[in-house]
Scaffold this active site. Structure first.
Site, PDB file in Angstrom:
ATOM      1  N   SER A  35      56.120  72.267  37.050  1.00 34.31           N
ATOM      2  CA  SER A  35      55.749  73.628  37.430  1.00 34.31           C
ATOM      3  C   SER A  35      56.711  74.230  38.445  1.00 34.31           C
ATOM      4  O   SER A  35      57.093  75.402  38.333  1.00 34.31           O
ATOM      5  CB  SER A  35      54.323  73.642  37.987  1.00 34.31           C
ATOM      6  OG  SER A  35      54.201  72.765  39.099  1.00 34.31           O
ATOM      7  N   LYS A 102      58.087  60.591  40.604  1.00 31.86           N
ATOM      8  CA  LYS A 102      58.232  61.634  39.614  1.00 31.86           C
ATOM      9  C   LYS A 102      57.697  61.133  38.276  1.00 31.86           C
ATOM     10  O   LYS A 102      57.528  59.939  38.075  1.00 31.86           O
ATOM     11  CB  LYS A 102      59.700  62.051  39.468  1.00 31.86           C
ATOM     12  CG  LYS A 102      60.238  62.806  40.678  1.00 31.86           C
ATOM     13  CD  LYS A 102      61.686  63.219  40.526  1.00 31.86           C
ATOM     14  CE  LYS A 102      61.984  63.966  39.251  1.00 31.86           C
ATOM     15  NZ  LYS A 102      61.144  65.168  39.061  1.00 31.86           N
ATOM     16  N   GLY A 104      55.020  62.972  36.571  1.00 27.28           N
ATOM     17  CA  GLY A 104      53.705  63.509  36.244  1.00 27.28           C
ATOM     18  C   GLY A 104      53.718  64.343  34.971  1.00 27.28           C
ATOM     19  O   GLY A 104      52.722  64.420  34.258  1.00 27.28           O
ATOM     20  N   GLU A 111      64.801  62.690  33.544  1.00 30.96           N
ATOM     21  CA  GLU A 111      64.993  63.191  34.898  1.00 30.96           C
ATOM     22  C   GLU A 111      65.833  62.231  35.731  1.00 30.96           C
ATOM     23  O   GLU A 111      66.721  62.651  36.483  1.00 30.96           O
ATOM     24  CB  GLU A 111      63.628  63.417  35.563  1.00 30.96           C
ATOM     25  CG  GLU A 111      62.871  64.613  35.016  1.00 30.96           C
ATOM     26  CD  GLU A 111      61.472  64.732  35.575  1.00 30.96           C
ATOM     27  OE1 GLU A 111      60.950  65.860  35.620  1.00 30.96           O
ATOM     28  OE2 GLU A 111      60.884  63.705  35.974  1.00 30.96           O
ATOM     29  N   LYS A 129      53.123  67.931  48.834  1.00 38.04           N
ATOM     30  CA  LYS A 129      53.675  66.735  48.188  1.00 38.04           C
ATOM     31  C   LYS A 129      54.282  65.743  49.186  1.00 38.04           C
ATOM     32  O   LYS A 129      54.685  64.651  48.800  1.00 38.04           O
ATOM     33  CB  LYS A 129      54.744  67.144  47.166  1.00 38.04           C
ATOM     34  CG  LYS A 129      54.270  68.149  46.108  1.00 38.04           C
ATOM     35  CD  LYS A 129      53.208  67.570  45.219  1.00 38.04           C
ATOM     36  CE  LYS A 129      52.722  68.584  44.190  1.00 38.04           C
ATOM     37  NZ  LYS A 129      53.781  69.056  43.303  1.00 38.04           N
TER      38      LYS A 129
END
Length: 262
Positions: A35, A102, A104, A111, A129
């Site tokens: 997002s 990372k 999610g 990535e 976060k």
């Protein structure tokens, strides 16, 4: 439009907006997934369309690739780029040493490959976060479908000797069916609560047969840009141990916010 955003979304937006200031003409840029990264891709697209910024983007997922093309960014593969000047991506958690969780969104493998093929990695995040110890967010582990239950059992057995609080794991689902990554693999989410030694855990996980990669990003991130709901942003750099603060004003942009459904 920005007036309708929640404080968390405003924080994500200002972090993303600040991050594109580090992108220069001619760069090859890794485009993250999630997002917050979607805000960044939109902001970059606006610079490409309105300011004539010339970049080539290497996306970390099929959905990021689709969004990048939609907003006018030239998309190339990592093989075409060979090496990147910069990668900008989000994170599910980060600690004071810039260790990350990372994955999610299910794109952790691409990535990590893209981030490690870059001169610099910038993480963009809202302040929620930031954690003292990683592990509250489930740790994704990508495994091949063949024998995934055996891989899951081996991971759970290994956790007995690790410095973690929880040891349960679940296969990530997409409705009633197992979730598949872009590479056709499954994801096992580890519910650990706290990870005492992220470096050790990352190394041991990748030695288990069937495990492709894990969502611990260690010694990869150089800079974290933290956004706040009031428009403030902090740019924290691990290399020179610096913290710079700025405040961005919200400006409505139909082009930027149209159809963004993250």
């Amino acid at each position: 439009m920005t007036g309708e955003l929640s404080p968390i979304d405003k924080a994500k937006f200002v972090a993303a907006k600040k991050s594109v200031e580090f992108v220069e003409d001619g760069m090859r840029v890794g485009l993250g997934t999630g997002s917050t990264a979607a805000w960044m891709v939109r902001c970059l697209g606006e610079l490409v369309r309105e300011d004539g910024l010339k970049i080539r983007g290497v996306p970390t997922s099929t959905r990021t690739a689709a969004l990048a093309r939609e907003v006018g960014i030239e998309v190339i593969s990592l093989d075409e780029a060979r090496w990147l000047d910069l990668t900008i991506d989000g994170a599910d958690e980060f600690d004071g040493e810039f260790n990350l969780i990372k994955g999610g969104g299910g794109a952790l493998l691409q990535e990590k490959i893209v981030a490690t093929a870059s001169d610099r990695m910038i993480v963009i995040s809202d302040v929620s976060k930031e954690v003292e110890n990683l592990g509250a967010f489930p740790l994704p582990v990508e495994v091949i479908p063949f024998g995934w239950q055996t891989s899951k059992a081996l991971v759970e057995e290994m956790l007995d000797s690790m410095d973690v609080l929880g040891q349960s794991s679940t296969l990530r689902m997409n409705g009633d069916s197992p979730f598949f990554t872009d590479e056709g693999n499954h994801i096992i989410d580890l519910h650990l609560t706290r990870i005492g030694n992220p470096r050790q855990l990352a190394m041991v996980l990748n030695q288990i047969p069937g495990v492709v990669e894990n969502g611990l990003f260690i010694d990869i991130c150089d800079t974290v840009i933290v956004g706040f709901g009031d428009g403030r942003v902090q740019v924290r750099d691990i290399n020179d141990d610096s913290v710079e603060e700025d405040k961005l004003e919200f400006v409505d942009s139909d082009n930027l916010f149209t159809d963004l459904s993250e």
